[in-house]
Scaffold this active site. Structure first.
Site, short mmCIF file in Angstrom:
data_model
loop_
_atom_site.label_atom_id
_atom_site.label_comp_id
_atom_site.label_asym_id
_atom_site.label_seq_id
_atom_site.Cartn_x
_atom_site.Cartn_y
_atom_site.Cartn_z
N ILE A 177 90.26 64.59 61.17
CA ILE A 177 90.71 63.23 61.48
C ILE A 177 92.08 63.30 62.16
O ILE A 177 92.95 64.08 61.74
CB ILE A 177 90.83 62.37 60.18
CG1 ILE A 177 89.66 62.64 59.21
CG2 ILE A 177 90.95 60.89 60.53
CD1 ILE A 177 88.28 62.32 59.71
N ALA A 212 90.74 74.30 47.12
CA ALA A 212 90.56 74.24 45.65
C ALA A 212 90.88 72.84 45.14
O ALA A 212 90.17 72.30 44.29
CB ALA A 212 91.45 75.28 44.97
N LYS A 221 90.62 70.03 46.77
CA LYS A 221 89.60 69.08 47.23
C LYS A 221 88.25 69.30 46.54
O LYS A 221 87.49 68.36 46.33
CB LYS A 221 89.48 69.14 48.76
CG LYS A 221 90.75 68.69 49.49
CD LYS A 221 91.10 67.26 49.19
CE LYS A 221 92.35 66.78 49.88
NZ LYS A 221 92.65 65.37 49.58
N SER A 265 87.52 66.43 50.97
CA SER A 265 87.56 66.97 52.33
C SER A 265 86.34 67.86 52.56
O SER A 265 85.78 68.41 51.62
CB SER A 265 88.83 67.81 52.50
OG SER A 265 88.73 68.60 53.67
N ARG A 323 100.84 56.12 56.01
CA ARG A 323 100.48 56.81 57.26
C ARG A 323 99.00 57.16 57.28
O ARG A 323 98.34 57.15 56.24
CB ARG A 323 101.30 58.10 57.40
CG ARG A 323 102.77 57.85 57.62
CD ARG A 323 103.55 59.12 57.91
NE ARG A 323 103.77 59.94 56.73
CZ ARG A 323 103.36 61.20 56.58
NH1 ARG A 323 102.68 61.79 57.54
NH2 ARG A 323 103.62 61.86 55.47
N ASN A 327 94.39 58.60 47.70
CA ASN A 327 94.43 59.13 49.07
C ASN A 327 95.56 60.14 49.30
O ASN A 327 95.44 61.01 50.16
CB ASN A 327 94.60 57.94 50.03
CG ASN A 327 95.00 58.38 51.42
OD1 ASN A 327 94.17 58.84 52.20
ND2 ASN A 327 96.28 58.27 51.75
N ASP A 337 106.23 59.07 43.54
CA ASP A 337 105.70 60.42 43.78
C ASP A 337 104.39 60.55 42.99
O ASP A 337 104.39 60.45 41.77
CB ASP A 337 106.73 61.45 43.31
CG ASP A 337 106.28 62.88 43.61
OD1 ASP A 337 105.07 63.09 43.87
OD2 ASP A 337 107.14 63.77 43.59
N TYR A 372 94.44 74.12 49.28
CA TYR A 372 93.94 72.80 49.69
C TYR A 372 92.44 72.68 49.36
O TYR A 372 92.01 71.66 48.79
CB TYR A 372 94.19 72.63 51.19
CG TYR A 372 93.82 71.28 51.74
CD1 TYR A 372 94.64 70.17 51.55
CD2 TYR A 372 92.66 71.11 52.50
CE1 TYR A 372 94.30 68.92 52.08
CE2 TYR A 372 92.32 69.88 53.03
CZ TYR A 372 93.14 68.78 52.81
OH TYR A 372 92.80 67.55 53.33
P1 NDP Z 1 99.00 62.19 56.39
O1 NDP Z 1 99.79 63.44 56.30
O2 NDP Z 1 98.89 61.48 57.68
O3 NDP Z 1 99.55 61.13 55.28
C1 NDP Z 1 99.69 61.53 53.95
C2 NDP Z 1 100.07 60.36 53.11
O4 NDP Z 1 100.18 60.82 51.76
C3 NDP Z 1 101.41 59.75 53.50
O5 NDP Z 1 101.31 58.35 53.39
C4 NDP Z 1 102.36 60.31 52.44
O6 NDP Z 1 103.43 59.44 52.11
C5 NDP Z 1 101.44 60.44 51.24
N1 NDP Z 1 101.94 61.42 50.28
C6 NDP Z 1 102.04 62.76 50.43
N2 NDP Z 1 102.54 63.32 49.32
C7 NDP Z 1 102.77 62.30 48.43
C8 NDP Z 1 103.28 62.22 47.11
N3 NDP Z 1 103.68 63.30 46.45
N4 NDP Z 1 103.34 61.01 46.53
C9 NDP Z 1 102.94 59.89 47.18
N5 NDP Z 1 102.46 59.90 48.44
C10 NDP Z 1 102.37 61.09 49.05
O7 NDP Z 1 97.55 62.56 55.78
P2 NDP Z 1 96.11 62.03 56.19
O8 NDP Z 1 96.15 60.57 56.38
O9 NDP Z 1 95.57 62.89 57.24
O10 NDP Z 1 95.30 62.37 54.84
C11 NDP Z 1 95.00 61.41 53.85
C12 NDP Z 1 94.06 62.03 52.82
O11 NDP Z 1 92.86 62.43 53.49
C13 NDP Z 1 94.62 63.29 52.17
O12 NDP Z 1 94.21 63.35 50.82
C14 NDP Z 1 93.98 64.39 52.96
O13 NDP Z 1 93.90 65.58 52.24
C15 NDP Z 1 92.62 63.81 53.25
N6 NDP Z 1 91.94 64.42 54.40
C16 NDP Z 1 92.52 64.39 55.67
C17 NDP Z 1 91.86 65.01 56.72
C18 NDP Z 1 92.41 65.02 58.12
O14 NDP Z 1 91.79 65.67 59.00
N7 NDP Z 1 93.50 64.36 58.42
C19 NDP Z 1 90.56 65.68 56.52
C20 NDP Z 1 90.08 65.64 55.17
C21 NDP Z 1 90.75 65.03 54.16
P3 NDP Z 1 104.87 59.51 52.89
O15 NDP Z 1 104.61 59.02 54.28
O16 NDP Z 1 105.75 58.57 52.15
O17 NDP Z 1 105.30 60.94 52.84
#
Ligand code: NDP
Length: 247
Positions: free
Chosen positions: A188, A157, A159, A142, A15, A90, A63, A155
């Site tokens: 984003i 901490a 990042k 972030s 995602r 990511n 996971d 969060y």
């Molecule tokens: P989303 O919530 O849209 O997607 C998160 C993704 O991480 C999903 O694919 C999910 O998988 C996966 N995920 C979550 N927990 C686990 C786990 N324990 N093991 C494996 N996969 C996991 O997040 P974003 O795309 O918005 O964020 C992506 C990255 O960017 C993150 O690190 C976030 O902190 C960072 N970020 C995002 C910002 C924003 O504004 N959106 C801003 C700054 C940083 P599944 O679908 O299978 O649950």
């Protein structure tokens, strides 16, 4: 920005930003493995999208908090594709609350998912990359890892921890030609920020010089740049992709 048959692994690829990164790296010429935790249907459709770009894809349920599983994911990726050139850490979650209302579980799960996962996958991938004398590791930090944010101490901490980790590992692995950088996105448009009300969205946009949220692709293109040979002299850096939010 061609990646010329390079092999990439993206954690949390199904995602948002992760999905955009998988597609951007595949468009650049890489074969891509990615992990997911729960989105099996999205994983299946992403494999088809990568294949449609003429590249191989491997979806692995894992996971990110588990070191054992990280080692297995790297083994599966190398068994399938024979090497590993690019690792994008990511996967991430938020569990926001003010300090006095934040419980221990919410602290632990955010630190484990966002920060420990980066240790898990970087450590698990390092041996393969050291043997190859080549690797690119890109970690998703972030803007709040740089600036902090009320209600996001766990969060922020995690990042900020990623930034310290990135700089340390960049120094450790430079002699093996493994380059380690972080990208620090701002606001984003993904599921992570979907819970915001229209009013909250406007308020956040007001704090951004470019006055808008970014699309996941705008972050993914910077990851592609760092993964490419155009960034072969960049390591230990944090690249903000935040419309000026951190200025
Ligand atoms: P989303 O919530 O849209 O997607 C998160 C993704 O991480 C999903 O694919 C999910 O998988 C996966 N995920 C979550 N927990 C686990 C786990 N324990 N093991 C494996 N996969 C996991 O997040 P974003 O795309 O918005 O964020 C992506 C990255 O960017 C993150 O690190 C976030 O902190 C960072 N970020 C995002 C910002 C924003 O504004 N959106 C801003 C700054 C940083 P599944 O679908 O299978 O649950």
């Amino acid at each position: 920005m061609k990646l010329g048959g390079k092999i990439a692994l993206v954690t949390g690829g199904t995602r948002g930003i992760g999905r955009a990164i998988v597609l951007e790296l595949a468009s650049g010429g890489a074969d891509v493995a990615f992990t997911y935790r729960s989105s099996a249907n999205l994983a299946e459709s992403l494999v088809s999208e990568v294949n449609a770009l003429g590249r191989r894809a491997l979806a692995i349920e894992a996971d990110a908090t588990s070191m054992k599983s990280a080692v297995e994911v790297i083994e599966k990726t190398v068994a399938e594709f024979k090497r590993l050139d690019i690792l994008v850490n990511n996967a991430g979650i938020t569990k926001d609350n003010l300090l006095l209302r934040m419980n221990e579980e919410d602290w632990d799960s955010v630190i484990e998912t966002n920060l420990k996962s980066v240790f898990n996958y970087t450590k698990a991938a390092a041996r393969t990359m050291m043997g190859q004398r080549f690797g690119k590791i890109i970690n998703l930090s972030s803007v709040v890892g740089l600036k902090g944010n009320a209600g996001q101490s766990n969060y922020s901490a995690s990042k900020a921890g990623i930034i310290g980790f990135t700089k340390s590992i960049a120094k450790e692995l430079a002699s093996r030609n493994i380059l380690v950088n972080a990208v620090a996105p701002g606001y984003i448009d993904t599921d992570m920020t979907a819970a915001l009300t229209e009013e909250q969205r406007k308020a956040v946009a007001e704090t951004i010089p470019l006055k808008r949220a970014a699309k996941p692709e705008e972050v993914a293109k910077v990851v592609l740049f760092l993964a490419s040979s155009y960034a072969d002299y960049i390591t230990g850096q944090v690249i903000s992709v935040d419309g000026g939010m951190s200025v």
